[in-house]
Motif scaffolding. Sequence first.
Motif, PDB file in Angstrom:
ATOM      1  N   SER A   1      -2.541 -90.681  78.121  1.00  0.00           N
ATOM      2  CA  SER A   1      -0.929 -89.895  77.005  1.00  0.00           C
ATOM      3  C   SER A   1      -0.054 -89.658  78.058  1.00  0.00           C
ATOM      4  N   ILE A   2      -0.883 -89.315  79.405  1.00  0.00           N
ATOM      5  CA  ILE A   2       0.467 -88.996  80.786  1.00  0.00           C
ATOM      6  C   ILE A   2       1.779 -89.773  81.047  1.00  0.00           C
ATOM      7  N   ILE A   3       0.883 -91.050  80.770  1.00  0.00           N
ATOM      8  CA  ILE A   3       1.382 -91.477  82.362  1.00  0.00           C
ATOM      9  C   ILE A   3       2.278 -93.134  80.834  1.00  0.00           C
TER      10      ILE A   3
ATOM     11  N   GLY B   1       4.245 -76.269  71.751  1.00  0.00           N
ATOM     12  CA  GLY B   1       5.148 -75.494  72.034  1.00  0.00           C
ATOM     13  C   GLY B   1       5.782 -74.807  73.436  1.00  0.00           C
ATOM     14  N   LEU B   2       4.869 -73.745  73.607  1.00  0.00           N
ATOM     15  CA  LEU B   2       4.925 -72.847  75.134  1.00  0.00           C
ATOM     16  C   LEU B   2       5.696 -73.825  75.529  1.00  0.00           C
ATOM     17  N   LEU B   3       4.913 -75.214  76.567  1.00  0.00           N
ATOM     18  CA  LEU B   3       4.574 -76.102  76.988  1.00  0.00           C
ATOM     19  C   LEU B   3       5.671 -76.994  77.241  1.00  0.00           C
TER      20      LEU B   3
ATOM     21  N   TYR C   1       6.694 -83.110  76.519  1.00  0.00           N
ATOM     22  CA  TYR C   1       5.799 -83.438  75.953  1.00  0.00           C
ATOM     23  C   TYR C   1       4.366 -84.094  76.570  1.00  0.00           C
ATOM     24  N   ARG C   2       4.133 -84.232  77.729  1.00  0.00           N
ATOM     25  CA  ARG C   2       3.819 -84.778  78.411  1.00  0.00           C
ATOM     26  C   ARG C   2       2.036 -83.541  79.221  1.00  0.00           C
ATOM     27  N   ALA C   3       2.985 -82.197  79.155  1.00  0.00           N
ATOM     28  CA  ALA C   3       2.315 -81.414  79.580  1.00  0.00           C
ATOM     29  C   ALA C   3       1.363 -80.817  78.640  1.00  0.00           C
ATOM     30  N   ILE C   4       1.921 -81.413  77.250  1.00  0.00           N
ATOM     31  CA  ILE C   4       0.390 -81.117  76.106  1.00  0.00           C
ATOM     32  C   ILE C   4      -0.820 -82.038  76.908  1.00  0.00           C
TER      33      ILE C   4
ATOM     34  N   ILE D   1       3.579 -81.488  66.847  1.00  0.00           N
ATOM     35  CA  ILE D   1       4.715 -80.874  67.642  1.00  0.00           C
ATOM     36  C   ILE D   1       6.022 -81.469  68.582  1.00  0.00           C
ATOM     37  N   ALA D   2       5.016 -82.251  69.336  1.00  0.00           N
ATOM     38  CA  ALA D   2       5.640 -83.664  70.267  1.00  0.00           C
ATOM     39  C   ALA D   2       6.595 -84.057  69.536  1.00  0.00           C
ATOM     40  N   LEU D   3       6.392 -84.930  68.199  1.00  0.00           N
ATOM     41  CA  LEU D   3       6.428 -85.837  68.050  1.00  0.00           C
ATOM     42  C   LEU D   3       8.359 -86.575  67.855  1.00  0.00           C
ATOM     43  N   PRO D   4       8.998 -84.826  67.881  1.00  0.00           N
ATOM     44  CA  PRO D   4      10.792 -85.636  67.896  1.00  0.00           C
ATOM     45  C   PRO D   4      10.921 -85.623  69.036  1.00  0.00           C
ATOM     46  N   PHE D   5      10.091 -85.109  70.716  1.00  0.00           N
ATOM     47  CA  PHE D   5      10.237 -85.245  71.498  1.00  0.00           C
ATOM     48  C   PHE D   5      10.191 -86.591  72.485  1.00  0.00           C
TER      49      PHE D   5
END
Length: 493
Positions: free
Chosen positions: A88-90, A151-153, A169-172, A27-31
Motif C-alpha cells: 500500500s505504501i509503494i 487525519g493527523l498523519l 496518505y501513505r503515512a497511514i 479519510i485518505a480517499l480524496p488524497f
Amino acid sequence: MNNKSLMLFTILLAVFVVPSSISGTAIALPFIAQELGNQASALQWVVNTFNLFFASFTLIWGAMADKFGAKKCLLLGVFVYVLGSLFSIIARDLLLLDIARALAGIGGASVFASGASLLIKNFEEKERAKAFAFFGTTAGLGITFGPTISGLLIDTFANTSMGGMLISYRAIFAFHFLVLAIVLLLGQALPKDDSNESAKNPFDILGAFLFVLSLFSFMAFITFIAYFDSQTLIALVVFFVCGGLFIGQQKSLHVKGLSPLLDLEVLKNKRFFGFSLVTVIAGFSFVVLLTYFPSFLQAVWGFSASSSGLFMLALTTPMLFCPFLVAKMLNSGWDTKRLALMMSLLMSAGLIILAVILYLFPVQWQILPVILLLFIIGVGMGLHAGGIDNLALSSVDPSKAGLAAGVLNSCRLGSEAVGVALYGALLFFFVSMSVSFLSINVADINAIVAGNTKDIADGTKSYLYAFCATLVILGVLCLVLSTYVWRLLKQKQ
C-alpha cells in the motif's frame, strides 16, 4: 510482564490496527484520488477490497486456526497484513493499491479469528472474561480513534516526500506496517500450538472458495450497477451460480454430519435471525458513515484531514461506553425486543434525519445538530456492539453456539462490506444524475465522487445532493429492516 500479559499485549496491538484501518483509511480517499487517479470504481475498491476479504476470511481463518493452530494462523495473518501495508505504501496505481488492501483484509481477518481463539485456549474462565473485555475495548478504541489518527498523519506528512514519492496518505499504511512489525517481533510470546487439539474434520476448501467468490461477485455487481453494462450482468450471474452452489454444498455437509464452513440451519430460529438483522442495519448505517462521512466533511465543509478525523469522534465516542451501558440495561430486565428495536431505530432514523438536516438547513445551523445526530447513531451502534451478540447467541441451543457465532459474524461483516459498496454505487449514480440539473461536466463525475470538488463548478452541490440522497435510501432500507426485526422478535419461537 509475565507470559500471559505479554501474549495479551501482542494480540491487542494487532487488534487495534484492524478496526483503525477500517475506520481510518477512507479519510485518505480524496488524497489517493489526487495522486493515483479518481476512477470511481477503482477508488471504491480501495475500501471494498479490505472489507470484502476481511469479511470472507474471518470464517476461513477460524476454521484454519482449529485445524492448523491459532498461533501459526495469527502470525501468518499478521505477516500477510504487513505485506499488504508495505505494498500500500509503494503502490503507484489504484490496481496495485486495491490488491494491497485485499492482502491487508485477509491478514486482518486472521487477527480477530485467531486472536480470539488464542485467548479462549490460554485463559481460564475468570481471566478469559477480563481478556475479552480488553479485546473488545481495544477494538472500540481502534474504531474510535482510527479517523483521528489517520487525519493527523495525513496532515503531518502532507508535504513530505521520500525517494521522489509524496508520503501524505501513505503515512497511514506506514503506521500499520510498523505496529504489526512489532507484533511479529513479539510473536515468540505466543504459546505454541497443541498438535493434539487440531480439528478432526477436513478443512472445507471448496466451501471457502465458493463463499469468497459469492461475496466478491455480489459486491462487484453492486459496484458496477450504476454503469449497468455486461460486467454488471456477469457479476450477477456469477453470484447466483456460486451462491447456489455454496448453499447446496453447505447443506450437504450438514446432512453428512460434517462441519460446514457456515451452518445456515440456525437461521430457522426466528429470534436469532431477528437479532442478526440488527447487524445488517449497523453495517448499512454506522459503518457507511464511519467510512465516508470524513470525505463529506472534506468535500462539502472544506475540513482538513485532521479536522475531519477529530469531528468523527462525535460518531465513534459512544463505542467506548455504550457496550457497558447495554450490559446494565439487560441485567436490569430490559425487554430484549424493545432494546433491539431501539438500537435499530437510533441508527436508521438517525441516518434519514441527518440527510435532511445536511440538505435543507443553512450551513451555519448544521454543526451542532449534526454532532448530536452522529452521537445518537453512535449510541445505537454502541448498544448493538455490546449486546447483540449476547442476545443472538443466547437464543440458540448452547450446543450450536459456535456455528451460530460463525453465521452472526458473517452476517455482520458481509453486511458491512455490502453496505459500503452500495453507498459507493448510489453516490456515483446520484452524482451522474446531477449532470442534468447542475453545471457540471460528465468528465468531472469521477472527481466529484472521489470528493475532489474544489475546482469544479457546482461540484460541492452535486456531492451534497448525491450524499444526502444516498443516506436517505440507506436509511429507508434500514427502517424497513427495523420493522422486520420487530415482527420476527414478536413471533413465538
